[in-house]
Design an enzyme around this catalytic site. Structure first.
Site, PDB file in Angstrom:
ATOM      1  N   GLY A  12      76.233  24.387  93.136  1.00 37.47           N
ATOM      2  CA  GLY A  12      75.484  24.606  91.903  1.00 37.47           C
ATOM      3  C   GLY A  12      74.301  25.543  91.993  1.00 37.47           C
ATOM      4  O   GLY A  12      73.331  25.376  91.244  1.00 37.47           O
ATOM      5  N   ASN A  14      74.285  28.676  91.027  1.00 38.95           N
ATOM      6  CA  ASN A  14      74.242  29.382  89.737  1.00 38.95           C
ATOM      7  C   ASN A  14      73.725  28.474  88.632  1.00 38.95           C
ATOM      8  O   ASN A  14      72.966  28.920  87.762  1.00 38.95           O
ATOM      9  CB  ASN A  14      75.628  29.938  89.379  1.00 38.95           C
ATOM     10  N   MET A  81      86.178  24.976  90.117  1.00 36.02           N
ATOM     11  CA  MET A  81      87.357  25.371  90.887  1.00 36.02           C
ATOM     12  C   MET A  81      88.671  24.894  90.269  1.00 36.02           C
ATOM     13  O   MET A  81      89.556  24.417  90.982  1.00 36.02           O
ATOM     14  CB  MET A  81      87.239  24.849  92.325  1.00 36.02           C
ATOM     15  N   ASN A  98      82.715  32.829  82.728  1.00 33.88           N
ATOM     16  CA  ASN A  98      82.860  32.484  84.147  1.00 33.88           C
ATOM     17  C   ASN A  98      82.198  33.569  84.985  1.00 33.88           C
ATOM     18  O   ASN A  98      82.096  34.718  84.558  1.00 33.88           O
ATOM     19  CB  ASN A  98      84.349  32.399  84.503  1.00 33.88           C
ATOM     20  N   HIS A 100      82.396  35.475  88.793  1.00 37.97           N
ATOM     21  CA  HIS A 100      83.325  35.657  89.919  1.00 37.97           C
ATOM     22  C   HIS A 100      82.720  36.639  90.919  1.00 37.97           C
ATOM     23  O   HIS A 100      82.228  37.700  90.522  1.00 37.97           O
ATOM     24  CB  HIS A 100      84.676  36.179  89.414  1.00 37.97           C
ATOM     25  N   GLN A 164      72.791  38.669  93.396  1.00 35.56           N
ATOM     26  CA  GLN A 164      73.081  39.336  92.110  1.00 35.56           C
ATOM     27  C   GLN A 164      73.631  38.343  91.081  1.00 35.56           C
ATOM     28  O   GLN A 164      73.349  38.451  89.892  1.00 35.56           O
ATOM     29  CB  GLN A 164      74.084  40.479  92.311  1.00 35.56           C
ATOM     30  N   GLU A 165      74.438  37.379  91.544  1.00 32.65           N
ATOM     31  CA  GLU A 165      74.992  36.376  90.621  1.00 32.65           C
ATOM     32  C   GLU A 165      73.874  35.663  89.881  1.00 32.65           C
ATOM     33  O   GLU A 165      73.944  35.428  88.677  1.00 32.65           O
ATOM     34  CB  GLU A 165      75.820  35.332  91.397  1.00 32.65           C
TER      35      GLU A 165
HETATM   36  C1  GRF Z   1      79.916  31.574  93.276  1.00 33.06           C
HETATM   37  O1  GRF Z   1      80.106  32.535  94.272  1.00 33.06           O
HETATM   38  C2  GRF Z   1      80.684  31.945  92.022  1.00 33.06           C
HETATM   39  O2  GRF Z   1      80.751  33.328  91.802  1.00 33.06           O
HETATM   40  C3  GRF Z   1      82.048  31.393  92.311  1.00 33.06           C
HETATM   41  O3  GRF Z   1      81.818  30.197  92.996  1.00 33.06           O
HETATM   42  C4  GRF Z   1      80.554  30.244  93.637  1.00 33.06           C
HETATM   43  C5  GRF Z   1      79.760  29.079  93.133  1.00 33.06           C
HETATM   44  O4  GRF Z   1      78.542  28.940  93.790  1.00 33.06           O
HETATM   45  N1  GRF Z   1      82.814  31.242  91.085  1.00 33.06           N
HETATM   46  P1  GRF Z   1      77.454  27.910  93.250  1.00 33.06           P
HETATM   47  O5  GRF Z   1      78.144  26.543  93.164  1.00 33.06           O
HETATM   48  O6  GRF Z   1      76.983  28.380  91.910  1.00 33.06           O
HETATM   49  O7  GRF Z   1      76.365  27.911  94.273  1.00 33.06           O
END
Ligand code: GRF
Length: 192
Positions: A12, A14, A81, A98, A100, A164-165
């Site tokens: 988590g 993000n 997932m 989403n 990625h 970057q995310e």
């Molecule tokens: C991230 O790399 C996202 O892009 C991918 O899964 C990962 C999730 O990471 N879909 P987190 O759980 O947000 O730390």
């Protein structure tokens, strides 16, 4: 102020970036509910620490009911997932996004960072896209690039992309909340 529902399956980070962007007023939104398809993941703990309601659910019908209960207007998949099915898509197509860890359409599915390394690309990055019935195939909203270095490992590249995310996901949510995203076929137009 829009209500966001975040779907997770793991650590988590993000989710954390989204929560912080909401709390510090960067985006006009609040995380109303966090749903995980797995119990005891760290993402749930992050939500609890901020007093955000959580649920552990695997049935998509129940997930939709929970999102409706919290009047969710935008669903954010953040390390969720599972391939999204018809029940969620029917209700939230165009309102479900989403993130990625590659420059789609390259390297969809699992281990996007490793796929990029193995292929030998010099640039990779992150994509935020609307969710459709495919695996990482929906209309692209925003992308950001990072260099791939000769001595990168999966871990070092993943860390560079993750940085970057954590910027791109809140930025995308901000545009959505401002009503600045328009879906035209496969294209997403971003107004100024
Ligand atoms: C991230 O790399 C996202 O892009 C991918 O899964 C990962 C999730 O990471 N879909 P987190 O759980 O947000 O730390």
């Amino acid at each position: 102020m829009i209500n966001i529902g975040v779907l997770i399956s793991g650590r988590g980070s993000n989710l954390q970036a989204i929560i912080e962007a909401c709390e510090n007023g960067d985006i006009s939104a609040r995380v109303a509910i966090v749903i995980s398809n797995k119990a005891e993941v760290y993402g749930l703990e992050r939500a609890r620490q901020r007093n955000i309601p959580t649920a552990v659910l695997t049935s998509e019908k129940e997930i939709v009911q929970e999102l409706e209960k919290y009047e969710v207007e935008l669903v954010c998949l953040a390390g969720y997932m599972k391939i999204v099915g018809a029940a969620l898509l029917k209700k939230y197509f165009g309102k479900m996004i989403n993130i990625h860890p590659s420059l789609l359409p390259s390297f969809p599915g699992l281990h996007g960072q490793k796929q990029a390394l193995d292929y030998g690309v010099k640039v990779s990055g992150v994509t935020v896209h609307f969710v459709d019935e495919g695996c990482d195939t929906g209309p692209i909203i925003l992308q950001a690039t990072v260099p791939v270095l000769d001595d990168d490992t999966e871990d070092t590249l993943s860390a560079r992309i993750l940085e970057q995310e954590h910027k791109l996901y809140p930025q995308t949510i901000k545009l959505f909340a401002q009503g600045k995203l328009q879906l035209v076929g496969r294209k997403v137009c971003v107004s100024a």
